[in-house]
Scaffold this motif. Structure first.
Motif, short mmCIF file in Angstrom:
data_model
loop_
_atom_site.label_atom_id
_atom_site.label_comp_id
_atom_site.label_asym_id
_atom_site.label_seq_id
_atom_site.Cartn_x
_atom_site.Cartn_y
_atom_site.Cartn_z
N LYS A 100 0.83 -1.20 0.00
CA LYS A 100 0.00 0.00 0.00
C LYS A 100 0.87 1.25 0.00
N SER A 101 1.93 1.24 0.79
CA SER A 101 2.84 2.39 0.83
C SER A 101 3.52 2.58 -0.51
N PHE A 102 3.92 1.48 -1.12
CA PHE A 102 4.53 1.54 -2.46
C PHE A 102 3.55 2.13 -3.46
N SER A 103 2.29 1.70 -3.39
CA SER A 103 1.26 2.19 -4.31
C SER A 103 1.04 3.69 -4.14
N ILE A 104 1.05 4.18 -2.90
CA ILE A 104 0.86 5.60 -2.64
C ILE A 104 2.01 6.41 -3.23
N LEU A 105 3.24 5.93 -3.04
CA LEU A 105 4.40 6.62 -3.61
C LEU A 105 4.32 6.65 -5.13
N PHE A 106 3.89 5.54 -5.70
CA PHE A 106 3.75 5.47 -7.16
C PHE A 106 2.76 6.53 -7.64
N LYS A 107 1.60 6.60 -7.01
CA LYS A 107 0.58 7.56 -7.42
C LYS A 107 1.03 9.00 -7.14
N ARG A 108 1.78 9.18 -6.08
CA ARG A 108 2.22 10.52 -5.69
C ARG A 108 3.22 11.10 -6.69
N TYR A 109 4.09 10.27 -7.24
CA TYR A 109 5.20 10.79 -8.04
C TYR A 109 5.22 10.38 -9.50
N TYR A 110 4.33 9.50 -9.91
CA TYR A 110 4.35 9.01 -11.29
C TYR A 110 4.29 10.16 -12.30
N ASP A 111 3.33 11.06 -12.14
CA ASP A 111 3.17 12.15 -13.11
C ASP A 111 4.39 13.05 -13.16
N ASP A 112 4.96 13.38 -12.00
CA ASP A 112 6.15 14.23 -11.96
C ASP A 112 7.32 13.55 -12.67
N LEU A 113 7.47 12.26 -12.45
CA LEU A 113 8.58 11.54 -13.07
C LEU A 113 8.42 11.45 -14.58
N VAL A 114 7.19 11.21 -15.05
CA VAL A 114 6.94 11.17 -16.48
C VAL A 114 7.19 12.54 -17.10
N SER A 115 6.73 13.59 -16.42
CA SER A 115 6.94 14.95 -16.93
C SER A 115 8.42 15.26 -17.04
N TYR A 116 9.19 14.90 -16.02
CA TYR A 116 10.63 15.14 -16.06
C TYR A 116 11.28 14.29 -17.14
N GLY A 117 10.89 13.04 -17.23
CA GLY A 117 11.43 12.17 -18.27
C GLY A 117 11.17 12.69 -19.67
N ASN A 118 9.98 13.27 -19.88
CA ASN A 118 9.65 13.82 -21.18
C ASN A 118 10.51 15.02 -21.53
N SER A 119 11.09 15.66 -20.52
CA SER A 119 11.99 16.79 -20.77
C SER A 119 13.36 16.31 -21.25
N LEU A 120 13.64 15.03 -21.07
CA LEU A 120 14.94 14.47 -21.43
C LEU A 120 14.90 13.60 -22.68
N SER A 121 13.71 13.13 -23.03
CA SER A 121 13.56 12.27 -24.21
C SER A 121 12.23 12.56 -24.90
N PRO A 122 12.23 12.64 -26.22
CA PRO A 122 10.98 12.90 -26.95
C PRO A 122 10.09 11.66 -27.10
N ASP A 123 10.62 10.51 -26.75
CA ASP A 123 9.86 9.26 -26.90
C ASP A 123 9.03 9.01 -25.64
N LYS A 124 7.77 9.41 -25.69
CA LYS A 124 6.91 9.35 -24.51
C LYS A 124 6.69 7.92 -24.01
N GLU A 125 6.56 6.98 -24.95
CA GLU A 125 6.33 5.59 -24.55
C GLU A 125 7.55 5.03 -23.81
N LYS A 126 8.74 5.34 -24.32
CA LYS A 126 9.95 4.86 -23.66
C LYS A 126 10.12 5.52 -22.29
N VAL A 127 9.73 6.78 -22.20
CA VAL A 127 9.81 7.48 -20.91
C VAL A 127 8.91 6.79 -19.89
N GLN A 128 7.68 6.49 -20.29
CA GLN A 128 6.77 5.80 -19.38
C GLN A 128 7.33 4.44 -18.97
N ASP A 129 7.95 3.75 -19.93
CA ASP A 129 8.58 2.47 -19.61
C ASP A 129 9.70 2.66 -18.59
#
Length: 202
Positions: free
Chosen positions: A25-54
């Motif tokens: 449950k704690s892991f799930s909360i951390l995932f939900k808390r930071y997933y969007d921020d991490l994807v947003s930051y990843g998209n700033s470093l790579s144009p491949d959105k699917e690979k960033v999500q991976d």
């Protein structure tokens, strides 16, 4: 109790250490808390959105799989952002295997920054000045721009930025300082520059 309330009940380090003990449950909360921020930051470093999500998902998979080995005394957000950056750097290394090797410091930040117009009064001259400020910020060297993003949008300390960018403290501090000096030369508005940077949309 609503899910959003539950997610905000525990601080990061409490959730992190519960996760290290196997609390899904704690892991799930951390995932939900930071997933969007991490994807947003990843998209700033790579144009491949699917690979960033991976990459982001792989970071969380590694955190869970090696939960008993990860350090307990970490700044969770900084740790996750840094992990995403390193994984994207390895992605570049793999994709450029027949070219010159790409290291973590060669990954370029290319996210566009825009100050929210709602923060600015109705004065036309002020709005034009803010547009000019946006242009100045987006024309900063990539490393300076990334340092500002991490400092004011993600709320990281200079020490954490230095570790993420694989540079020493003084170099990280200089990146932020030089960027602010460039922007302050042009911004004389009523709102502080720091307020605008912290409220910007990336």
């Amino acid at each position: 109790m609503k899910a959003t309330t539950v997610q905000n009940t525990f601080d990061d380090i409490t959730l992190w250490n519960k996760m290290r003990e196997g609390d899904e449950k704690s892991f799930s909360i951390l995932f939900k808390r930071y997933y969007d921020d991490l994807v947003s930051y990843g998209n700033s470093l790579s144009p491949d959105k699917e690979k960033v999500q991976d990459c982001v998902q792989d970071v969380f998979i590694d955190v869970w799989n090696y939960k008993e080995k990860v350090q307990s005394a970490v700044v969770v957000k900084a740790y996750l952002l840094s992990s995403v950056r390193k994984r994207i750097a390895r992605l570049y290394q793999r994709d450029h295997i027949f070219r010159k090797s790409t290291s973590i410091d060669a990954v370029s930040f290319h996210m566009e920054f825009s100050v929210e117009h709602e923060l600015i009064d109705d004065d036309y001259a002020t709005k034009q000045k803010v547009l000019h400020l946006n242009n100045l910020l987006n024309n900063l060297p990539a490393r300076q721009k990334e340092a500002l993003y991490l400092r004011y949008h993600q709320g990281l300390a200079v020490e954490q930025i230095a570790e993420m960018l694989d540079i020493n403290y003084q170099s990280a501090s200089n990146l932020v300082y030089r960027a602010l000096i460039t922007l302050r030369k042009e911004w004389k508005g009523a709102l502080s520059l720091i307020t605008l940077l912290s409220s910007g949309s990336f």
